[in-house]
Design an enzyme around this catalytic site. Structure first.
Site, PDB file in Angstrom:
ATOM      1  N   CYS A 119       3.425   1.701   2.795  1.00  0.00           N
ATOM      2  CA  CYS A 119       4.714   1.028   2.619  1.00  0.00           C
ATOM      3  C   CYS A 119       5.669   1.913   1.816  1.00  0.00           C
ATOM      4  O   CYS A 119       6.856   2.015   2.132  1.00  0.00           O
ATOM      5  CB  CYS A 119       4.519  -0.306   1.904  1.00  0.00           C
ATOM      6  SG  CYS A 119       3.435  -1.474   2.728  1.00  0.00           S
TER       7      CYS A 119
ATOM      8  N   CYS B  45       0.848  -1.193   0.000  1.00  0.00           N
ATOM      9  CA  CYS B  45       0.000   0.000   0.000  1.00  0.00           C
ATOM     10  C   CYS B  45       0.883   1.242   0.000  1.00  0.00           C
ATOM     11  O   CYS B  45       2.113   1.162   0.073  1.00  0.00           O
ATOM     12  CB  CYS B  45      -0.923   0.011   1.220  1.00  0.00           C
ATOM     13  SG  CYS B  45      -0.058   0.164   2.793  1.00  0.00           S
TER      14      CYS B  45
ATOM     15  N   ASP C 233      10.019  25.984 -31.627  1.00  0.00           N
ATOM     16  CA  ASP C 233      11.194  26.400 -32.370  1.00  0.00           C
ATOM     17  C   ASP C 233      10.915  26.069 -33.840  1.00  0.00           C
ATOM     18  O   ASP C 233       9.977  25.337 -34.151  1.00  0.00           O
ATOM     19  CB  ASP C 233      12.420  25.654 -31.859  1.00  0.00           C
ATOM     20  CG  ASP C 233      13.676  26.030 -32.607  1.00  0.00           C
ATOM     21  OD1 ASP C 233      13.835  27.224 -32.900  1.00  0.00           O
ATOM     22  OD2 ASP C 233      14.473  25.129 -32.925  1.00  0.00           O
TER      23      ASP C 233
END
Length: 828
Positions: free
Chosen positions: A121, A118, A525
């Protein structure tokens, strides 16, 4: 005098020799490490004992030293085998496959973290590792279970970091594709076995429960009720002690380190229901919950099984990239033509390799001999193989389709394009966008809130004299779902990134998709971005008495160190490349200066060349642009030598991209260092209203910052080193796949396919990803907000809580996985 008295007298005469408080062995004079145990500084004999004792203290098991009946084994004896083996990973030769050297002592490793269930952890491991001296960054991707650790090798070793993870009850191993897949397959089979057992026995328990429920309604003899309860107990035992074991182990680990994760309330709910059911079965009084236990374990295992499958599918596109590099290569001796099969890891720069049809090119290189088509679809997303001829470059990991090729290796190992792409993917998967950080913070405290609420609910209903207080408490523990919250963001991001990788769009920063959805202005660009970047030399205008080929050769000698498309075009047109001295100076956005054959030359824009001449020269006789052509001037210190006119083709999908972006309400800008007239003509041709030419890098940066000061969220699409400052300043930076490596490294998104149409898919995916994440978080928060009070009021039965909790996780995962299947909208 007794032996004891003699010993005491001798001890009084000589100073006692210190012994290790942990194992009882003598402490060497050269070792002075101490650990605070039971409020006092205790001597240790070796680093092994010190590490184990520290782990015992930090895990809250200090009472071990009060109740032990003998000294503990030495610390070395207690270190698990895998920690002993972890020291092998300190070897630079071993680290070569999964560790990247960022600086002299700064390293970064890609690891797999086993045992996390989870977000709590994830939070615990990150917090613990980031607190270690020498660790500058540790981040875990919950969706893929991959961990990235950056550390100073002069302060801490990798084996010590892995040992720190092991002290928490988890296991960190070097990331390896085959090992990772074997681990996932092993985990899948184990989950399937536990799931199957819980399902089969659960069905039997449910049939028995149906009889008990009917007995409650129609009446049942006590002996039959006891018989059904006893049978249910027997059937529930394998579920408790096999199927549910992963929850109990994870919960015990979390409690041992005093950091409760989601497995703690789950385990408390299962154990509470089981103990109450056993007690009621033995005393033959009160309800039993064996059916709820079976259902809860089955549905929770189902949710985790489908979550595992979703994680595998979400990461599939990126993991396929890791499979591209072959294990073996055929090296050719250039002297006698002998062929030798060797591991790819042994290839070196300038080696010659033979690539037969159907084989994968083992490393980046240039074709020496052979004509063939090369399939780069897994790298770029482009399905049509590219025709390759001698002197053209090929990328390691691409597939040779038709004829044999002889390739000279230019890049190996971590320097290849494929390795660079994988590093960018690793960086994206371990970085956490704002939404993920918020969800992790909430989930880390969510479990404590649930445990507190469950305790208060149990106390309230027990004092109220309710016979259902156990069932209500179990429902509160079971019904909430922090895992839905922790799955909400990473699963969606991983699924979307995997899908885009297959389309030739590489997400290299964790925040990229989230920020792209907010973009209001897109800055382009020109050269190499909106145009193909494959400039070709057209007209060459010469000064009085100058030779065309000599002028080209001088220009190419200066430009051969440049990554700019203009420089590459001039080099292609020249016949001879002179050696260039060490005095070549590149002035970004202007030009280059250097010496060729002992004489100083300058090449670049008209303004740059004028500044370099000792005396100004009239430019009226030099036509700087014709149509959309760009002029580059060559001069020595006294006169203009030549003007080179270069032509470029607009990318075929540029106009449709601009039209799509404008349809979404975004403003489009074109900033280029090229000639103003050429820039304006290109902008008008593809539908860009706001365009400026002849901009130096600082001018582009100034314009972009002005947009940001007006509240714009800017995405910059660029190519080349000159765009580096602007890419870095933009909220989202997008580099073309043909860009210089420094531009790609600093970009948040890389268009590996070099197809602007893929950028449409990226913006579409970004918007949809953010919507899905918001849906998931809204569902997770809304679900828990509604069901927790309902369970506390006694309105949710334990079996209903089991179904609700599991379906909540499955719904979040299923919603996120829609991103992996999405198709890009057509653009016209």
């Amino acid at each position: 005098m007794t032996f004891t008295q003699e010993t005491a007298t001798a001890g009084a005469a000589a100073a006692p020799k210190p012994v290790c408080f942990h194992c009882g062995l003598s402490v060497p004079k050269s070792y002075s490490e101490t650990i605070t145990i039971l409020g006092e500084e205790r001597a240790m004999c070796c680093p092994g004992c010190a590490a184990v004792a520290q782990a015992i203290v930090e895990s809250g098991m200090e009472a071990f030293y009060e109740h032990r009946t003998a000294n503990a084994p030495t610390g070395v004896a207690l270190v698990p085998d895998f920690l002993e083996k972890a020291r092998v990973y300190d070897n630079p030769a071993v680290q070569k496959s999964f560790v990247q050297a960022l600086d002299e002592n700064i390293k970064e490793a890609a690891l797999i973290l086993e045992g996390i269930t989870c977000a709590a952890c994830v939070w615990l491991n990150e917090k613990h590792l980031n607190s270690l001296d020498g660790v500058s960054q540790a981040s875990v991707n919950y969706s893929t279970h991959r961990m990235s650790v950056k550390w100073d090798n002069a302060q801490i070793q990798l084996s010590e970091i892995m040992a720190a993870v092991a002290q928490l009850g988890y296991k960190a191993t070097p990331f390896d594709v085959s090992r990772h897949r074997q681990g996932l397959e092993k985990e899948r089979k184990q989950q399937l076995k536990r799931l199957g057992l819980a399902g089969v026995l659960g069905m039997q328990i449910m049939m028995l429960a149906a009889g008990l429920y009917l007995g409650d309604y129609f009446g049942m003899v006590d002996v039959y009720r006891s018989l059904l309860n006893g049978a249910s107990l027997i059937l529930a035992l394998p579920i408790m002690f096999y199927s549910a074991i992963p929850f109990f182990k994870a919960a015990w680990r979390d409690l041992r380190i005093r950091q409760p994760g989601m497995d703690v309330p789950v385990s408390l709910g299962i154990l509470g229901a089981f103990i109450a059911s056993v007690w009621h079965t033995v005393t033959q009084q009160g309800p039993v919950y064996f059916d709820s236990i079976a259902m809860f374990v089955f549905f929770l295992l189902s949710a985790r099984y489908f979550e595992l499958s979703a994680r595998r599918k979400a990461a599939d596109s990126t993991e396929r990239l890791m499979d591209l590099s072959p294990a073996l290569a055929t090296r050719v001796n250039p002297k006698d033509g002998a062929h030798q099969t060797i591991p790819v890891a042994e290839l070196a720069v300038e080696d010659h390799v033979s690539v037969r049809p159907g084989e994968v090119i083992p490393a980046d290189g240039v074709i020496i001999n052979g004509l063939s088509s090369v399939d780069e679809s897994l790298l770029t997303g482009e399905s049509v193989p590219k025709r390759k001829v001698p002197a053209q470059r090929v990328v390691g990991g691409s597939l040779n389709v038709e004829s044999p090729l002889l390739v000279e290796v230019e890049k190996v190992g971590a320097d290849t394009v494929l390795s660079h792409m994988l590093r960018l993917i690793d960086r994206a998967q371990t970085e956490k966008p704002r939404l993920t950080q918020l969800a992790d913070r909430i989930a880390s405290y969510f479990v404590l809130v649930v445990l507190t609420v469950a305790s208060l609910v149990a106390l309230f209903w027990w004092q109220a004299g309710s016979t259902e207080w156990v069932a209500i408490t179990i429902s509160v523990l079971v019904v909430t779902c922090p895992c839905a919250l922790s799955l909400a963001t990473p699963t969606a991001l991983t699924a979307a990134a995997g899908r885009l990788t297959g389309l030739g769009v590489l997400i290299s920063r964790g925040h990229a998709l989230e920020t792209m959805a907010k973009v209001t202005d897109v800055v382009f660009d020109k050269t190499g971005t909106l145009t193909c970047g494959e400039l070709s030399l057209g007209e060459v205008k010469l000064g009085h008495g100058c030779d065309r080929q000599i002028a080209l050769n001088i220009a190419a000698a200066l430009e051969q160190v440049s990554e700019h498309p203009i420089g590459k075009a001039i080099c292609r047109a020249a016949e001879t490349l002179h050696e260039v001295g060490q005095d070549v100076v590149n002035t970004p956005g202007k030009g280059m200066s250097g010496s060729v054959a002992g004489k100083v030359y300058h090449i670049g824009s008209a303004e740059f060349v004028q500044e370099s001449l000792q005396s100004p020269v009239s430019m009226d006789e030099w036509q700087t642009t014709q149509g959309d052509r760009t002029a580059v001037f060559l001069a020595d210190e006294h006169r203009l030598i030549a003007a080179f006119y270069l032509e470029d083709q607009v990318r075929p999908d540029a106009e449709s991209l601009i039209r799509y972006l404008k349809s979404t309400g975004r403003r489009i800008h074109l900033y280029s260092g090229d000639n103003e007239r050429a820039v304006k003509q290109l902008a008008a041709a593809i539908g860009i209203e706001q365009a400026e030419g002849e901009l130096k890098p600082e001018g582009k940066l100034s314009n972009l910052q002005a947009l940001q000061q007006q509240g714009a969220v800017v995405a910059m699409v660029g190519d080349g080193v000159n765009d580096g400052p602007v890419l870095a300043a933009a909220q989202v930076s997008i580099a073309m796949g043909s860009a210089a490596q420094v531009a790609m490294s600093n970009a948040d998104v890389v268009l590996v396919s070099n197809q602007l149409s893929a950028l449409c898919g990226a913006f579409q995916s970004a918007s949809k990803t953010v919507r899905v994440i918001r849906q998931n978080i809204s569902w997770a928060v809304g679900y828990n907000t509604l069901v927790l009070p309902a369970a506390a009021m006694g309105w949710v039965a334990p079996w209903m809580a089991a179904i609700g909790m599991s379906l909540s996780s499955l719904l979040v995962v299923a919603n996120a996985m829609r991103l992996a299947r999405q198709q890009a909208l057509p653009i016209h």
